[in-house]
Every structure is written in C-alpha cells, then in structure tokens.
Scaffold this motif. Structure first.
Motif, PDB file in Angstrom:
ATOM      1  N   GLU A   1      58.433  55.974   5.489  1.00  9.70           N
ATOM      2  CA  GLU A   1      57.142  55.403   5.129  1.00  9.70           C
ATOM      3  C   GLU A   1      57.231  54.632   3.808  1.00  9.70           C
ATOM      4  O   GLU A   1      56.753  53.503   3.677  1.00  9.70           O
ATOM      5  CB  GLU A   1      56.139  56.553   4.996  1.00  9.70           C
ATOM      6  CG  GLU A   1      54.704  56.144   5.174  1.00  9.70           C
ATOM      7  CD  GLU A   1      53.795  57.343   4.930  1.00  9.70           C
ATOM      8  OE1 GLU A   1      52.707  57.133   4.413  1.00  9.70           O
ATOM      9  OE2 GLU A   1      54.216  58.479   5.241  1.00  9.70           O
ATOM     10  N   ILE A   2      57.868  55.282   2.841  1.00  6.29           N
ATOM     11  CA  ILE A   2      58.007  54.631   1.544  1.00  6.29           C
ATOM     12  C   ILE A   2      58.920  53.415   1.643  1.00  6.29           C
ATOM     13  O   ILE A   2      58.638  52.360   1.080  1.00  6.29           O
ATOM     14  CB  ILE A   2      58.522  55.650   0.499  1.00  6.29           C
ATOM     15  CG1 ILE A   2      57.414  56.662   0.209  1.00  6.29           C
ATOM     16  CG2 ILE A   2      58.973  54.955  -0.770  1.00  6.29           C
ATOM     17  CD1 ILE A   2      57.754  57.708  -0.810  1.00  6.29           C
ATOM     18  N   VAL A   3      60.015  53.577   2.389  1.00  9.77           N
ATOM     19  CA  VAL A   3      60.940  52.457   2.550  1.00  9.77           C
ATOM     20  C   VAL A   3      60.199  51.234   3.085  1.00  9.77           C
ATOM     21  O   VAL A   3      60.317  50.127   2.545  1.00  9.77           O
ATOM     22  CB  VAL A   3      62.097  52.848   3.494  1.00  9.77           C
ATOM     23  CG1 VAL A   3      62.930  51.629   3.855  1.00  9.77           C
ATOM     24  CG2 VAL A   3      62.971  53.902   2.838  1.00  9.77           C
ATOM     25  N   GLU A   4      59.403  51.436   4.124  1.00  6.46           N
ATOM     26  CA  GLU A   4      58.687  50.307   4.719  1.00  6.46           C
ATOM     27  C   GLU A   4      57.692  49.712   3.729  1.00  6.46           C
ATOM     28  O   GLU A   4      57.508  48.501   3.652  1.00  6.46           O
ATOM     29  CB  GLU A   4      57.960  50.738   6.004  1.00  6.46           C
ATOM     30  CG  GLU A   4      58.885  51.146   7.154  1.00  6.46           C
ATOM     31  CD  GLU A   4      59.813  50.013   7.619  1.00  6.46           C
ATOM     32  OE1 GLU A   4      59.615  48.855   7.208  1.00  6.46           O
ATOM     33  OE2 GLU A   4      60.752  50.309   8.386  1.00  6.46           O
ATOM     34  N   ALA A   5      57.067  50.615   2.958  1.00  2.00           N
ATOM     35  CA  ALA A   5      56.038  50.135   2.040  1.00  2.00           C
ATOM     36  C   ALA A   5      56.601  49.245   0.941  1.00  2.00           C
ATOM     37  O   ALA A   5      55.939  48.321   0.473  1.00  2.00           O
ATOM     38  CB  ALA A   5      55.300  51.333   1.430  1.00  2.00           C
ATOM     39  N   ILE A   6      57.813  49.528   0.542  1.00  2.38           N
ATOM     40  CA  ILE A   6      58.303  48.824  -0.648  1.00  2.38           C
ATOM     41  C   ILE A   6      59.430  47.845  -0.368  1.00  2.38           C
ATOM     42  O   ILE A   6      59.899  47.164  -1.274  1.00  2.38           O
ATOM     43  CB  ILE A   6      58.788  49.835  -1.713  1.00  2.38           C
ATOM     44  CG1 ILE A   6      60.012  50.607  -1.214  1.00  2.38           C
ATOM     45  CG2 ILE A   6      57.666  50.765  -2.127  1.00  2.38           C
ATOM     46  CD1 ILE A   6      60.588  51.528  -2.250  1.00  2.38           C
ATOM     47  N   ALA A   7      59.878  47.743   0.876  1.00  2.00           N
ATOM     48  CA  ALA A   7      61.073  46.951   1.177  1.00  2.00           C
ATOM     49  C   ALA A   7      60.944  45.498   0.704  1.00  2.00           C
ATOM     50  O   ALA A   7      61.873  44.949   0.111  1.00  2.00           O
ATOM     51  CB  ALA A   7      61.385  47.006   2.669  1.00  2.00           C
ATOM     52  N   THR A   8      59.813  44.898   0.960  1.00  2.00           N
ATOM     53  CA  THR A   8      59.662  43.483   0.605  1.00  2.00           C
ATOM     54  C   THR A   8      59.697  43.288  -0.908  1.00  2.00           C
ATOM     55  O   THR A   8      60.395  42.409  -1.419  1.00  2.00           O
ATOM     56  CB  THR A   8      58.321  42.943   1.150  1.00  2.00           C
ATOM     57  OG1 THR A   8      58.218  43.354   2.513  1.00  2.00           O
ATOM     58  CG2 THR A   8      58.268  41.439   1.057  1.00  2.00           C
ATOM     59  N   GLU A   9      58.955  44.146  -1.583  1.00  2.00           N
ATOM     60  CA  GLU A   9      58.946  44.065  -3.041  1.00  2.00           C
ATOM     61  C   GLU A   9      60.343  44.334  -3.611  1.00  2.00           C
ATOM     62  O   GLU A   9      60.799  43.647  -4.530  1.00  2.00           O
ATOM     63  CB  GLU A   9      57.925  45.070  -3.602  1.00  2.00           C
ATOM     64  CG  GLU A   9      57.849  45.142  -5.110  1.00  2.00           C
ATOM     65  CD  GLU A   9      57.383  43.837  -5.767  1.00  2.00           C
ATOM     66  OE1 GLU A   9      56.692  43.047  -5.085  1.00  2.00           O
ATOM     67  OE2 GLU A   9      57.728  43.606  -6.941  1.00  2.00           O
ATOM     68  N   ALA A  10      61.016  45.313  -3.030  1.00  2.00           N
ATOM     69  CA  ALA A  10      62.357  45.659  -3.510  1.00  2.00           C
ATOM     70  C   ALA A  10      63.294  44.464  -3.361  1.00  2.00           C
ATOM     71  O   ALA A  10      64.108  44.184  -4.239  1.00  2.00           O
ATOM     72  CB  ALA A  10      62.897  46.856  -2.746  1.00  2.00           C
ATOM     73  N   GLU A  11      63.146  43.757  -2.252  1.00  8.55           N
ATOM     74  CA  GLU A  11      64.037  42.625  -2.044  1.00  8.55           C
ATOM     75  C   GLU A  11      63.787  41.541  -3.090  1.00  8.55           C
ATOM     76  O   GLU A  11      64.728  40.967  -3.641  1.00  8.55           O
ATOM     77  CB  GLU A  11      63.836  42.065  -0.633  1.00  8.55           C
ATOM     78  CG  GLU A  11      64.855  41.015  -0.290  1.00  8.55           C
ATOM     79  CD  GLU A  11      64.614  40.422   1.085  1.00  8.55           C
ATOM     80  OE1 GLU A  11      64.284  41.188   2.007  1.00  8.55           O
ATOM     81  OE2 GLU A  11      64.751  39.200   1.208  1.00  8.55           O
ATOM     82  N   SER A  12      62.521  41.292  -3.378  1.00 10.73           N
ATOM     83  CA  SER A  12      62.274  40.217  -4.335  1.00 10.73           C
ATOM     84  C   SER A  12      62.696  40.634  -5.741  1.00 10.73           C
ATOM     85  O   SER A  12      63.187  39.821  -6.507  1.00 10.73           O
ATOM     86  CB  SER A  12      60.811  39.749  -4.259  1.00 10.73           C
ATOM     87  OG  SER A  12      59.994  40.672  -4.929  1.00 10.73           O
ATOM     88  N   GLN A  13      62.553  41.910  -6.047  1.00  9.57           N
ATOM     89  CA  GLN A  13      63.037  42.341  -7.368  1.00  9.57           C
ATOM     90  C   GLN A  13      64.558  42.400  -7.432  1.00  9.57           C
ATOM     91  O   GLN A  13      65.145  42.173  -8.488  1.00  9.57           O
ATOM     92  CB  GLN A  13      62.428  43.704  -7.740  1.00  9.57           C
ATOM     93  CG  GLN A  13      60.938  43.608  -8.070  1.00  9.57           C
ATOM     94  CD  GLN A  13      60.432  44.856  -8.777  1.00  9.57           C
ATOM     95  OE1 GLN A  13      61.164  45.537  -9.481  1.00  9.57           O
ATOM     96  NE2 GLN A  13      59.153  45.146  -8.599  1.00  9.57           N
ATOM     97  N   ALA A  14      65.190  42.704  -6.307  1.00  9.96           N
ATOM     98  CA  ALA A  14      66.656  42.744  -6.293  1.00  9.96           C
ATOM     99  C   ALA A  14      67.217  41.358  -6.604  1.00  9.96           C
ATOM    100  O   ALA A  14      68.253  41.218  -7.259  1.00  9.96           O
ATOM    101  CB  ALA A  14      67.161  43.238  -4.942  1.00  9.96           C
ATOM    102  N   ALA A  15      66.527  40.333  -6.141  1.00  7.33           N
ATOM    103  CA  ALA A  15      66.978  38.970  -6.407  1.00  7.33           C
ATOM    104  C   ALA A  15      66.985  38.678  -7.903  1.00  7.33           C
ATOM    105  O   ALA A  15      67.752  37.849  -8.393  1.00  7.33           O
ATOM    106  CB  ALA A  15      66.077  37.975  -5.670  1.00  7.33           C
ATOM    107  N   GLU A  16      66.135  39.390  -8.637  1.00 11.58           N
ATOM    108  CA  GLU A  16      66.022  39.190 -10.092  1.00 11.58           C
ATOM    109  C   GLU A  16      66.807  40.247 -10.859  1.00 11.58           C
ATOM    110  O   GLU A  16      66.545  40.480 -12.041  1.00 11.58           O
ATOM    111  CB  GLU A  16      64.538  39.284 -10.503  1.00 11.58           C
ATOM    112  CG  GLU A  16      63.693  38.141 -10.017  1.00 11.58           C
ATOM    113  CD  GLU A  16      64.098  36.838 -10.720  1.00 11.58           C
ATOM    114  OE1 GLU A  16      64.083  36.829 -11.956  1.00 11.58           O
ATOM    115  OE2 GLU A  16      64.452  35.883 -10.013  1.00 11.58           O
ATOM    116  N   PHE A  17      67.725  40.899 -10.189  1.00 13.43           N
ATOM    117  CA  PHE A  17      68.322  42.085 -10.803  1.00 13.43           C
ATOM    118  C   PHE A  17      69.276  41.749 -11.949  1.00 13.43           C
ATOM    119  O   PHE A  17      69.342  42.452 -12.940  1.00 13.43           O
ATOM    120  CB  PHE A  17      69.038  42.914  -9.739  1.00 13.43           C
ATOM    121  CG  PHE A  17      69.506  44.246 -10.236  1.00 13.43           C
ATOM    122  CD1 PHE A  17      68.601  45.202 -10.667  1.00 13.43           C
ATOM    123  CD2 PHE A  17      70.858  44.557 -10.293  1.00 13.43           C
ATOM    124  CE1 PHE A  17      69.025  46.431 -11.136  1.00 13.43           C
ATOM    125  CE2 PHE A  17      71.296  45.787 -10.756  1.00 13.43           C
ATOM    126  CZ  PHE A  17      70.374  46.721 -11.178  1.00 13.43           C
TER     127      PHE A  17
END
Lengths: 547, 232
Positions: free
Chosen positions: B139-155
């Motif tokens: 549930e959490i994975v699905e909730a945050i996956a998109t945000e995580a991807e965009s922040q990973a790009a800025e890592f």
C-alpha cells in the motif's frame, strides 16, 4: 531560522524507520500518506535523506577494491569452441574505486587497466569428494578407513567404522544410514561396495540408479527405500518402499517390490525369498529419524560436557578474558565475559553481528557478515606471554585480512590475530610505537584453510612466549606452525586496550572510511590467556569442545 | 559483498558498489573480470548474446546502469525502508535490467525504466518476505512510488548538499549521525554507549535529521544555508 522542531509526522516517520512504531501508529501514518500530499512528499524526502546518509558510510570504496579482485568462473562443460571464446563479460566500475585502486587518476588522461579475461582459472577453488558425512553418532572410525568428520565430504575409498552410526549422503542424492561395525568401498557418487554391515538406503527419484554392490549381488535402486545387510555368508535385501533390481553379473535376476526380502548366498547360488516382517522383527534397520534422535542425545551430552569444562575454565587465573558466547546475544547485545568471578568491565558490545547457532544447535554464536560487524572490547592491563584460542566457523575468506582478534591502535605491545586471504593464520605483536622506525615480525602459518572447509567449525589457537619469542599456531590442536620472534622485535610487555573481535578499527583514521577486515563466519568461543598454553592444554580444549 | 547466483551473475552490494558484472554462461566460459572502465570494451569485438546489441549500445547501457546505482538505491530504499533489503532488491534489479537490456529503448531516459523494474522487484520482495517483519507494505509502495521516482532523479544533488551539511553539524551531531547511519548502531545501543536515555538520543537524532533536511533543501534551492548552527 532555527531548525524546525520535529512534529508528529517526523516522529511517526522516525519510529517507522526504527521499527518501533506500533500498529496504531502505522495506521495513522498510512492515513496521513493517503490524505495529505505534502506528508507523502516529506515521507519520501525523509527516506531519501536516510538513503543518502547510509550511502555516506565508508565501506564503499574498500568493498569495490575487494570485489575487483574477485574471480568469477563457471563450469567449462558447455564450452562451444565454435562460438567466440567469450560472448559478453561486462563490468563497470565507478571512478572512485579506481582512485583507490590505482592511485589518483581521476582527472588524468591515464586509462585504467584493460580488462583481464582468463580462461579456466588455475587457482579456482575446488573441493573433491563423492559424498558427505552428515552425521556421526558414537562412531569409532576404523584405522583402515579414510578420516571421517561430520559435515565433510568423503573420497572414493574405504569407509569403515568399528561402531556407532554414520549417515552418508551421496552426491547423487541417495542417503545411507550405516550401522557399525561396517565397511564400504565408496566408488563414485552413485555406487559403493558393501563389504560388511547393515544399512538403510533412501533413494529419491533424482538418485534413481544408485547402486550398492554386495556379496554375490548388486542392488540397483529404482526408487525410494531399501535395506541391505551383508556378512560373510551373504546378503539380505529388503524393500520398504518402491522397487529395487537385483543383478548377478550383468543380468537382472530379480525385481523386488515393496515388502519383499531376499537372501543371497556369498556364491550367488541360492536366492531365497523371506518375509521382510521376519527380518525386521529380528532387528529393525535404523532410519534417518533414529540417527537424528541419537545424534541429539549425543549432542546434548557433548554440550553438557563442554559446559562443565567451560565453567571450570572460567576460573583459570591465567585467563585475561574469556567469551563463551552464551546468553541472549540477540536482545542484550552484550558479550558477557565468562570469567569467574565476574568482571563486567570485560564485557563486549556487539555491533552489527547477529546471534546465530554455534558448534551445536543449542550453542550460541555470533555471525560476522557485514563490513561493520564486530564485538568491541576494552581489556586493561599489561602482560607478557599470551595465548589466543577460539572456535570459528569460516564461511569464506573474502578479505585480505580476516579478523579474529585485533587491537585498535596496534601500538607497542599490542597483538593482532587474524587470517590472511590465502588462509594463513597470522600473529604479530608490535615491538615499537608507530612513530618509531622499524617494522614488526609477522608469524604466519602456511595456508591452512581451503574453501572445502567452509562452514566447518575449527579450533584455532596461537601461543606467544614473551621470554623465548616462540610463537605456535594450532589448528584443531595440531601444530600448524612455529616461529621465533627475535628479541629486538619483541616488546617488553603485551597490552590490549580497545580491541575488536571479528573486525578491525583503526582509531587514528579521522575520516569515515575504514578498512574492510570483517570475518565472514561465526565465532562461538574465544579466550585470551596471559600465559603460553601447553600443547596438551590446547588438545584438551579441542577434545572437549569439538562438535 | 558479492553474490553468485546459479546462472553466474555476480553483483555487489549495489548501494555501495558500482560494479555490475555478468557473464553469459551459455558458452560455459570462464572469465575473470577486472574491468576498470567500460571504455576498454572497445578493445573487444563483443557480440551480445542476443546478437543484435552493438558494443556501443552495450557500453551505453552499462554506463547507465552504473551511473544510476545510487539513484536506484535511493528509490528502492524509499519504497522499502530497510537498508539490507534495499541492497538486495537493487542487486536483483540490476540482474533483471541486464537481462532485459534488449528491451530498453536507448532513446528514452534510463531511470524511469529502471525504476519501473525496481518497483516490481520491491513488490515481489515484499510478497516473498511477507512473513518476515517488513518495514514497508504494498500500500505504501504504491502510494509513494511516483514521488519516490521524481525525488530519486534529484538524488545526486541531495548527496552533494548533504556532505556539506554534515560538515556544518556539531561534533556531537556528526558522531550521532555516524553512529546511526554509518556504523548502523541501533538507537538503543547508542543510548547505552552514551549513557543516556533512548528518548534523549531519539530526540537528538530527529532534530539533527530535521536540520540536515532543512539544510539540504536550502542548498538545493540555491540558498546558502548559513543558519545551521550546532546544537547546544
């Protein structure tokens, strides 16, 4: 602007990350994440920060260097010479690793070394054998037999026990429970000659075709379970389950099914069918479960014997520190010093290393796996002669230096005890301070470790006589190496101070990077004596403690 | 640190190690890999197993996979929240990426594709380890996956900023951060070693983290974070 004070979300996130959030908290967090987009963003940012902090840890570079020296190899079996000798071998390495490995060349035009691609590697580790001895219960190994140790592979040749029970697992998958006295001639992973004795064989489908040769008859298993009893008069075969084939010479003479039993005379002349119930009633063949039960009671008694010994040992006034690795290592994270009377100052702090089972299932141990795993110790005082002993299970020697017991500073009088990558047991004691000129005398044995010993419990001991300079290394109580540290290379006293079991920390390095020297394996007992142990004492320690 | 799987893939604990290596076992060949740089690939007339990827393409792929290791780790870690699990999943992800390299369209950006693969690996990992105590759930994975991807790009900028920000911490705070994240000592053990209460350490850690977070944000936004003063 000052740093914001943490709010409820911060706390939830923190506890969640630390696994200390209860179910209600998790639900609260989830509903926040669902309902509040900014909370969700902060959640991710929070974890990104953790990820970045974790990546700041210093083991990265060293690990890359380790890894770059790793040899990869695969079976040559399928080699197709018509195809290119290699299809694709790709590795890429970040420049930071190269800086460590080849000196600073980051911005230079110098190219890193070419890839080295080698066909079959000469020093690829090999292990030989056709079967494993998985259990030995009260076994006396016959002098004519090859040496037998539980957990070790056996070679083609004589396998003879005078008494006890041995469980053998052939590499083909067949399991044999052998009751002594008995003698086998192991021929391959798929066949053996039964010279004498009683056994039960369990043959799963994968091992179909497993062949036992007995007096006057060959028994080929066509699936599942049978028993064989061989004496000078002939052989008895009983089938418990499935089907076996009896052969005389190259001919199939008979097929036996579940419940059937046959007696063959030594000259193969008479074959008589008997009822397996009769034979079974006479004396049942032991099963794997029986072996386990007996093995367990034997383990219990050996463990109890070790415990009694360990308890006595704790009172030995020559001991500087003694860790029996018993107690709740998982939750207390404290390696209690087992000296008697107790001295809490000598207790170690467990860092990273996980609680695991030791030489016996009921014995505790610590498993060292990760580059940070260690037990931290502080051992005060100064000594002269010292001895180290430990029971260690090496999974592999991954590092150039694989730590057993190392003092932090390695200043004058401080010893280091470790194993080199190629399996040499290594002892050194620093004769002078670091700022003084001159090296130190290293006493390293010939390589004692082979990858085939992986996972086996070993007893290692090293003694150092400060008067004579004699250093002796022992493996399983056998003298491995002896050397003398010359007088001018010996410090006037031996000290420890801050030290680690299973790893090494150099406190003089201000940066975060640390050398990766962790042991890959387990330790379940370690002792340091302020004296040179006699060979007989080491022998006793080994005999009482061997698994 | 490295693993050897049955098909011969050898990868290293990938959040820290940026080495990916695989050799194709179909020809059963023995190799020692000691690559320093993928440039050296040019010296070999490599033909891919799949037969169609050029050396240049393979090289570019390796470069992509290599240079995104930290981002991938950050992405996976943010989904799963556990260091060693994240490391495992990145390792598995590397393998899958390598196997699927023929499917990758080199005209498209690499990271989103890699993150998509990684997300499946995360979900598979959670599914396979559902009996363990996992820090995350689907549930959490699905909730945050998109945000995580965009922040990973800025890592990467986050990492650069973080290094500067750590230097601005007090000695105590630096030690605290190092103990927890570098030596991975538990909060309870830090408290014990420092002879302080768990809640005191927890509050200090949270405040230090909050500071770091602020400082990183400020730096990312181009502001000089001069307001980070040592905690007293």
């Amino acid at each position: 602007m000052s740093a914001p004070s943490p709010d409820r979300l911060d706390e939830l996130l923190f506890d969640y990350a630390e696994s200390t959030l209860d179910a209600a908290g998790v639900d609260e967090l989830k509903s926040l994440l669902r309902s509040d987009a900014s909370a969700m963003k902060r959640f991710v940012r929070n974890r990104m920060l953790s990820a970045a902090l974790l990546l700041e840890s210093g083991d990265d570079l060293a690990s890359v260097v380790q890894a770059s020296e790793f040899t990869v190899s695969a079976s040559e079996k399928n080699l197709r010479p018509t195809k290119k000798r290699w299809l694709m071998a790709v590795a890429a390495m970040a420049l930071c690793a190269l800086v460590v490995r080849w000196g600073v060349l980051e911005s230079s035009t110098q190219l890193p070394p070419n890839p080295i691609i080698v066909d079959r590697v000469a020093d690829e580790p090999t292990a030989s054998g056709i079967a494993m001895v998985t259990s030995l219960v009260d076994v006396d190994v016959s002098p004519e037999s090859q040496p037998l140790k539980s957990g070790e592979s056996v070679q083609p040749g004589i396998f003879k026990i005078d008494s006890g029970i041995a469980q053998i697992e052939f590499f083909c998958g067949a399991t044999v429970v052998l009751e002594g006295p008995a003698e086998l001639e192991l021929e391959s992973g798929l066949e053996a000659r039964v010279v004498s004795g009683r056994l039960r064989a369990m043959v799963p489908p994968a091992a179909r075709g497993f062949l036992l040769k007995a007096h006057g008859v060959d028994v080929v298993d066509l699936g599942t379970e049978f028993a064989l009893s061989v004496d000078p008069d002939g052989s008895d075969v009983q089938v418990f389950d499935g089907e076996v084939e009896l052969r005389h010479g190259n001919e199939v003479s008979q097929r036996l099914f579940q419940g059937a039993a046959v007696h063959t005379n030594a000259d193969a002349s008479v074959v008589e069918n008997t009822s397996s119930e009769q034979l079974l009633a006479a004396r049942p063949f032991l099963t794997v479960e029986d072996v386990q039960k007996r093995s367990q009671s034997s383990v219990d008694s050996r463990f109890a014997r070790w415990q009694a010994y360990s308890h006595q040992l704790g009172k030995d006034p020559r001991l500087i520190a003694y860790y029996d690795f018993e107690g709740d290592l998982e939750h207390r994270r404290r390696l209690v010093c087992a000296l008697s009377p107790k001295n809490g100052e000598l207790d170690g702090a467990v860092v990273g290393a996980k609680s695991a089972s030791g030489r016996w299932e009921i014995k505790h141990a610590l498993e060292f796996k990760h580059p940070g795993d260690r037990v931290r110790l502080q051992i005060p005082g100064s000594y002269s002669s010292v001895s180290f002993a430990c029971w260690v299970r090496i999974d592999s020697l991954d590092r150039d230096y694989n730590s057993l017991f190392l003092t932090d500073a390695y200043e004058r009088g401080e010893p280091h005890w470790q194993i080199l990558r190629d399996g040499q047991l290594f002892f050194s004691i620093r004769p002078r301070n670091k700022d003084e000129r001159g090296g130190h005398h290293i006493v390293a044995s010939a390589p004692f470790w082979k990858p085939s010993m992986s996972g086996r419990w070993l007893h290692l001991a090293t003694t150092y006589n400060a008067e004579t300079g004699v250093v002796r290394h022992y493996l399983d109580a056998k003298l491995l190496h002896e050397d003398v540290i010359p007088e001018n290379e010996r410090p006037s006293e031996t000290k420890f101070g801050m030290a680690s079991i299973g790893n090494w920390t150099d406190p003089t390095r201000p940066d975060a990077a640390f050398a990766v020297r962790n042991l890959n394996g387990r330790i379940d007992e370690l002792m340091i004596f302020g004296d040179e142990l006699a060979p007989t004492e080491i022998e006793e320690m080994y005999d009482v403690g061997k698994p | 640190m490295f693993r050897r799987s049955s098909d011969g893939f050898v990868a290293l604990n990938p959040q820290s190690i940026r080495v990916i290596s695989e050799f194709v076992v179909t020809n059963g060949l023995e190799v020692v890999i000691l690559f320093g740089d993928c440039r050296s690939l040019n010296e070999f007339s490599a033909t891919d197993d799949s037969g169609n990827a050029s050396v240049e393409e393979t090289e570019a792929f390796v470069r992509s996979i290599t240079s995104s290791q930290n981002q991938l780790f950050a992405y996976v870690f943010s989904l799963i929240g556990d260091h060693s699990r994240a490391a495992d999943v990145v390792q598995e992800t590397n393998l899958v990426l390598w196997r699927k390299r023929a499917e990758f369209d080199s005209r498209r950006p690499f990271l989103p594709w890699a993150c998509a693969v990684a997300r499946f690996q995360v979900l598979a990992h959670i599914r396979d380890h559902s009996r363990d105590r996992v820090l995350s759930d689907p549930e959490i994975v699905e909730a945050i996956a998109t945000e995580a991807e965009s922040q990973a790009a800025e890592f990467e900028p986050v990492q650069v900023a973080l290094r500067k920000c750590i230097q601005r911490l007090s000695e105590f705070e630096q030690e605290l951060i190092a103990s927890r994240y570098q030596h991975r000592i538990s909060v309870a053990d830090i408290a014990k070693n420092a002879d302080k209460g768990i809640s005191a350490i927890k509050v200090s850690l949270m405040r230090t983290r909050a500071k770091l977070g602020e400082c990183v944000q400020a730096r990312m936004a181009g502001k000089e974070a001069t307001d980070v003063s040592p905690l007293t």
